[in-house]
Design a protein around this motif. Structure first.
Motif, PDB file in Angstrom:
ATOM      1  N   ILE A 249       0.882  -1.177  -0.063  1.00 16.44           N
ATOM      2  CA  ILE A 249       0.151   0.100  -0.121  1.00 16.44           C
ATOM      3  C   ILE A 249       0.925   1.389   0.022  1.00 16.44           C
ATOM      4  CG2 ILE A 249      -1.423   1.270   1.217  1.00 16.44           C
ATOM      5  CD1 ILE A 249      -2.668  -1.225   2.399  1.00 16.44           C
ATOM      6  N   ALA A 250       1.872   1.342   0.728  1.00 15.12           N
ATOM      7  CA  ALA A 250       2.644   2.433   0.839  1.00 15.12           C
ATOM      8  C   ALA A 250       3.464   2.734  -0.559  1.00 15.12           C
ATOM      9  CB  ALA A 250       3.716   2.151   2.012  1.00 15.12           C
ATOM     10  N   ALA A 251       3.792   1.716  -1.173  1.00 16.94           N
ATOM     11  CA  ALA A 251       4.532   1.817  -2.523  1.00 16.94           C
ATOM     12  C   ALA A 251       3.294   2.525  -3.561  1.00 16.94           C
ATOM     13  CB  ALA A 251       4.888   0.596  -3.046  1.00 16.94           C
ATOM     14  N   VAL A 252       2.149   1.832  -3.378  1.00 18.20           N
ATOM     15  CA  VAL A 252       1.376   2.424  -4.559  1.00 18.20           C
ATOM     16  C   VAL A 252       0.970   3.842  -3.957  1.00 18.20           C
ATOM     17  CG1 VAL A 252      -1.332   2.196  -5.156  1.00 18.20           C
ATOM     18  CG2 VAL A 252       0.372   0.247  -4.794  1.00 18.20           C
ATOM     19  N   ASP A 253       0.474   4.194  -2.722  1.00 22.72           N
ATOM     20  CA  ASP A 253       0.250   5.604  -2.391  1.00 22.72           C
ATOM     21  C   ASP A 253       1.328   6.247  -2.829  1.00 22.72           C
ATOM     22  OD1 ASP A 253      -1.084   7.523  -0.701  1.00 22.72           O
ATOM     23  OD2 ASP A 253       0.703   7.505   0.576  1.00 22.72           O
ATOM     24  N   GLY A 254       2.549   5.867  -2.562  1.00 19.27           N
ATOM     25  CA  GLY A 254       3.774   7.003  -2.840  1.00 19.27           C
ATOM     26  C   GLY A 254       3.895   7.407  -4.476  1.00 19.27           C
ATOM     27  N   ALA A 255       3.509   6.273  -5.296  1.00 17.45           N
ATOM     28  CA  ALA A 255       3.410   6.359  -6.556  1.00 17.45           C
ATOM     29  C   ALA A 255       2.362   7.491  -7.088  1.00 17.45           C
ATOM     30  CB  ALA A 255       3.354   5.371  -7.435  1.00 17.45           C
ATOM     31  N   ILE A 256       1.094   7.283  -6.363  1.00 18.76           N
ATOM     32  CA  ILE A 256       0.035   8.180  -6.697  1.00 18.76           C
ATOM     33  C   ILE A 256       0.426   9.523  -6.316  1.00 18.76           C
ATOM     34  CG2 ILE A 256      -2.217   8.681  -5.957  1.00 18.76           C
ATOM     35  CD1 ILE A 256      -2.761   5.685  -5.553  1.00 18.76           C
ATOM     36  N   ARG A 257       0.876   9.740  -5.168  1.00 21.92           N
ATOM     37  CA  ARG A 257       1.284  11.207  -4.817  1.00 21.92           C
ATOM     38  C   ARG A 257       2.238  11.746  -5.795  1.00 21.92           C
ATOM     39  NH1 ARG A 257      -0.141  12.044   0.559  1.00 21.92           N
ATOM     40  NH2 ARG A 257      -0.632  10.205   2.040  1.00 21.92           N
ATOM     41  N   ALA A 258       3.183  11.217  -6.482  1.00 21.84           N
ATOM     42  CA  ALA A 258       4.232  11.635  -6.972  1.00 21.84           C
ATOM     43  C   ALA A 258       3.615  11.788  -8.577  1.00 21.84           C
ATOM     44  CB  ALA A 258       5.630  10.872  -7.086  1.00 21.84           C
ATOM     45  N   ALA A 259       2.373  11.247  -9.030  1.00 21.50           N
ATOM     46  CA  ALA A 259       2.133  11.143 -10.278  1.00 21.50           C
ATOM     47  C   ALA A 259       1.792  12.477 -10.906  1.00 21.50           C
ATOM     48  CB  ALA A 259       0.769  10.356 -10.298  1.00 21.50           C
ATOM     49  N   ALA A 260       2.025  12.455 -12.290  1.00 20.49           N
ATOM     50  CA  ALA A 260       1.613  14.164 -12.721  1.00 20.49           C
ATOM     51  C   ALA A 260       0.102  14.071 -12.862  1.00 20.49           C
ATOM     52  CB  ALA A 260       2.321  14.192 -14.094  1.00 20.49           C
ATOM     53  N   PRO A 261      -0.459  15.358 -13.068  1.00 23.34           N
ATOM     54  CA  PRO A 261      -1.896  15.524 -13.569  1.00 23.34           C
ATOM     55  C   PRO A 261      -2.222  14.504 -14.633  1.00 23.34           C
ATOM     56  CG  PRO A 261      -0.790  17.469 -13.084  1.00 23.34           C
ATOM     57  CD  PRO A 261       0.306  16.612 -13.047  1.00 23.34           C
ATOM     58  N   GLY A 262      -3.220  13.951 -14.484  1.00 21.09           N
ATOM     59  CA  GLY A 262      -3.810  13.086 -15.705  1.00 21.09           C
ATOM     60  C   GLY A 262      -3.044  11.521 -15.519  1.00 21.09           C
ATOM     61  N   GLN A 263      -2.306  11.407 -14.751  1.00 20.66           N
ATOM     62  CA  GLN A 263      -1.659   9.996 -14.676  1.00 20.66           C
ATOM     63  C   GLN A 263      -2.461   9.376 -13.699  1.00 20.66           C
ATOM     64  OE1 GLN A 263       2.441  10.582 -13.776  1.00 20.66           O
ATOM     65  NE2 GLN A 263       3.054  10.430 -15.894  1.00 20.66           N
ATOM     66  N   VAL A 264      -2.974   8.007 -14.035  1.00 16.27           N
ATOM     67  CA  VAL A 264      -4.014   7.453 -12.976  1.00 16.27           C
ATOM     68  C   VAL A 264      -3.514   6.093 -12.781  1.00 16.27           C
ATOM     69  CG1 VAL A 264      -6.428   6.578 -12.791  1.00 16.27           C
ATOM     70  CG2 VAL A 264      -6.014   8.948 -14.232  1.00 16.27           C
ATOM     71  N   ILE A 265      -3.428   5.779 -11.341  1.00 13.43           N
ATOM     72  CA  ILE A 265      -3.009   4.394 -11.049  1.00 13.43           C
ATOM     73  C   ILE A 265      -4.404   3.777 -10.406  1.00 13.43           C
ATOM     74  CG2 ILE A 265      -1.712   3.213  -9.301  1.00 13.43           C
ATOM     75  CD1 ILE A 265       0.517   5.173  -9.835  1.00 13.43           C
ATOM     76  N   GLU A 266      -4.494   2.452 -10.726  1.00 11.76           N
ATOM     77  CA  GLU A 266      -5.381   1.719 -10.175  1.00 11.76           C
ATOM     78  C   GLU A 266      -5.005   0.229  -9.600  1.00 11.76           C
ATOM     79  OE1 GLU A 266      -8.807  -0.912 -12.388  1.00 11.76           O
ATOM     80  OE2 GLU A 266      -9.444   1.165 -12.308  1.00 11.76           O
ATOM     81  N   ALA A 267      -4.943   0.293  -8.446  1.00 17.27           N
ATOM     82  CA  ALA A 267      -4.369  -0.983  -7.764  1.00 17.27           C
ATOM     83  C   ALA A 267      -5.295  -1.849  -6.970  1.00 17.27           C
ATOM     84  CB  ALA A 267      -3.231  -0.466  -6.693  1.00 17.27           C
TER      85      ALA A 267
END
Length: 413
Positions: A249-267
Motif C-alpha cells: 500500500i505504501a508503494a502504491v500511495d507513494g506513486a500516486i502522490r508523485a503522479a503528474a496530472p492526468g496519470q491514473v493508478i488503479e491498484a
C-alpha cells in the motif's frame, strides 16, 4: 521392498478435509496429485486430516475438491495423518504415525517427504525411519521454514516457547535435509538456503497452470492496445505479514502522490488473510478508496487468470525467503514483475531480465519511484510485457511435475 512397481510414498503438509463424509483436498493440491499420477504407477499420499474443531485455522477462501475421482482406478491410496500441531497432540500421536510409516516405507520404491519441522510435521518421523532402515528419500520444500515471520509476541512463557519451537523446527528440518539423498527446493531462494546442507540439491519449480493457460499473443496485444491511460497494478495472494501488504500500500500511495496530472493508478490485491482488514483500514486512513482496492478472496480460477492478464504491473513486497507461485503465474499472463529483490525472482527472469525490475527488500519508497517511472514510460512497459510472456513459456504444471519426478527416479537408488 517392492521394487517392481514404479511406486511413490508421498507425505505432504496440505491437509485433507472431510466434507459430508468424503475426503477433500485444496483445489491446487488436487491438480498436483493428478500430475504426480502422470509420472508414477502407484502413489500413497499421506497428509494430516483437519479436525472439525480446527476449521478456523484454515483460510476460509480455500476451494476444496473431493479426492474420490483420483482414487477410482486404484492407483492412489490415501492415508490420513493426525493433526498434531499442538504439543500434547503431537506426542500423543507419535507412536501411531511411526507405526504407519514403518508399514508403508517398505511397500514403496520411492520416498518423498515435505512436511518438515517439529510439532505436527510428520515428515521428520518418516525421514528418520527411512534413515534408520537404510532407505534413500527425497525432501521437497518451497520456503525456508525457520525464516518465516514469528507470531506476535506474548508473555515471557509464550516467547520462550516460541524460541524453543523455532530452534527445534530448524534443527529437525536441517537433519532431514542432511540425511536426504535428494533435496527438491522450489526456487532459487530456497535452493540457496538448503543446498549447503544437502548431498544432492536440485532447483525445481511448482506451478498449477497449464500450457493452455499462457496468455496468447492476441490476448496480450489486445491489452497492450489499451489507450485509457490507466496503470493497472495488482497482486494475487494471501494478506499475510510475509507478503508485505502494508508496504505494498505504501508503494502504491507513494506513486500516486508523485503522479503528474492526468496519470491514473488503479491498484487491486485479490486474496484473503489475517491482514485483510488492516489493509482496508490503511487505505481508508490514506483516503485512497478510489485507487486501491482489496475485494477479498477469489476462488474461481478463470477469474484469477483474467485478473492477472488484465494487469500492466504485478507488484509484490515479499519479505521472506520463499518461492510464491504467483510470480510465475504473472509471467505466464504476460505481466511484468516489479517488487522486492530475491534470488528466486531474479532467477525466474534470468533468460529475459527486462521482464522485471527489483528494489531492495523493505524499500517501499524506491518501489514507489519505480512505479512512477513506469507511469511515464508506456513503451518500456510494452516490451516488458512481451518479455514476461517469453519467460512464462518455460512453465507449466506438466513440465515441473515431470522434472521433479525424473529427479526422484534418477537420484533415489
Amino acid at each position: 521392498m517392492n521394487t517392481a512397481i514404479n511406486s511413490l510414498l508421498l507425505e505432504l503438509p496440505v491437509p485433507f478435509k472431510r466434507i459430508g463424509g468424503v475426503l477433500h483436498v485444496e483445489a491446487q493440491a488436487h491438480n498436483g496429485i493428478s500430475r504426480w499420477l502422470d509420472n508414477f504407477d502407484r502413489i500413497t499420499l499421506c497428509a494430516p486430516l483437519l479436525p472439525d474443531d480446527e476449521q478456523d485455522l484454515i483460510d476460509g477462501s480455500i476451494s476444496w475438491l473431493p479426492v474420490s475421482d483420483l482414487t477410482a482406478d486404484g492407483r492412489l491410496n490415501l492415508q490420513t495423518l493426525p493433526w498434531g500441531y499442538h504439543p500434547l497432540d503431537h506426542f500423543k500421536q507419535r507412536r501411531q504415525v511411526r507405526e504407519l510409516f514403518q508399514r508403508l516405507i517398505p511397500q514403496h520404491r520411492y520416498l518423498c517427504f515435505a512436511n518438515l519441522g517439529w510439532l505436527g510435521s510428520w515428515g521428520n518421523i518418516a525421514a528418520d525411519m527411512a534413515q534408520a532402515t537404510g532407505r534413500s528419500y527425497a525432501v521437497w520444500l518451497d520456503w525456508v521454514l525457520h525464516e518465516m515471520p514469528a507470531s506476535q509476541p506474548g508473555g515471557p512463557a509464550k516467547r520462550a516457547f516460541g524460541r524453543i519451537k523455532l530452534g527445534m523446527l530448524k534443527r529437525n528440518c536441517l537433519r532431514a535435509v542432511r540425511n536426504a539423498s535428494l533435496g527438491l527446493f522450489h526456487g532459487r531462494s530456497v535452493h540457496q538456503a538448503y543446498a549447503p546442507h544437502c548431498a544432492q540439491a536440485e532447483l525445481v519449480h511448482n506451478i498449477h497452470l497449464k500450457r493452455s493457460d499462457i496468455i496468447s499473443p492476441a490476448q496480450l496485444q489486445q491489452r497492450l492496445s489499451r489507450s485509457d491511460g490507466r496503470l493497472r497494478i495488482g497482486y494475487a495472494g494471501r494478506l499475510h505479514p510475509m507478503k508485505g501488504p502494508l508496504q505494498w500500500i505504501a508503494a502504491v500511495d507513494g506513486a500516486i502522490r508523485a503522479a503528474a496530472p492526468g496519470q491514473v493508478i488503479e491498484a487491486t490485491w485479490i486474496g484473503d488473510g489475517p491482514l485483510l482488514e488492516d489493509a482496508r483500514r490503511r487505505v481508508i486512513e490514506l483516503g485512497r478508496q478510489e485507487q486501491i482496492h482489496f475485494p477479498g478472496a477469489e476462488t474461481e480460477r478463470g477469474r484469477v487468470l483474467d485478473f492477472l492478464r488484465g494487469l500492466d504491473i504485478f507488484l509484490f513486497c515479499h519479505l521472506t525467503p520463499e518461492s510464491p507461485r504467483c510470480l510465475i503465474e504473472a509471467l505466464m499472463s504476460g505481466t511484468p514483475l516489479l517488487g522486492y529483490a530475491s534470488p528466486y525472482a531474479s532467477d525466474l527472469v534470468a533468460s529475459c531480465p527486462s521482464a522485471a525490475q527489483f528494489v531492495d527488500i523493505g524499500d517501499s519508497a524506491a518501489l514507489a519511484q519505480l512505479l512512477g517511472r513506469h507511469l511515464a514510460r508506456p513503451n518500456q512497459r510494452r516490451q516488458m510485457a512481451i518479455d514476461a510472456r517469453t519467460c512464462g513459456l518455460h512453465f507449466s504444471d506438466e513440465a515441473v511435475f515431470q522434472h521433479r519426478s525424473q529427479l526422484i527416479k534418477e537420484y533415489l537408488p
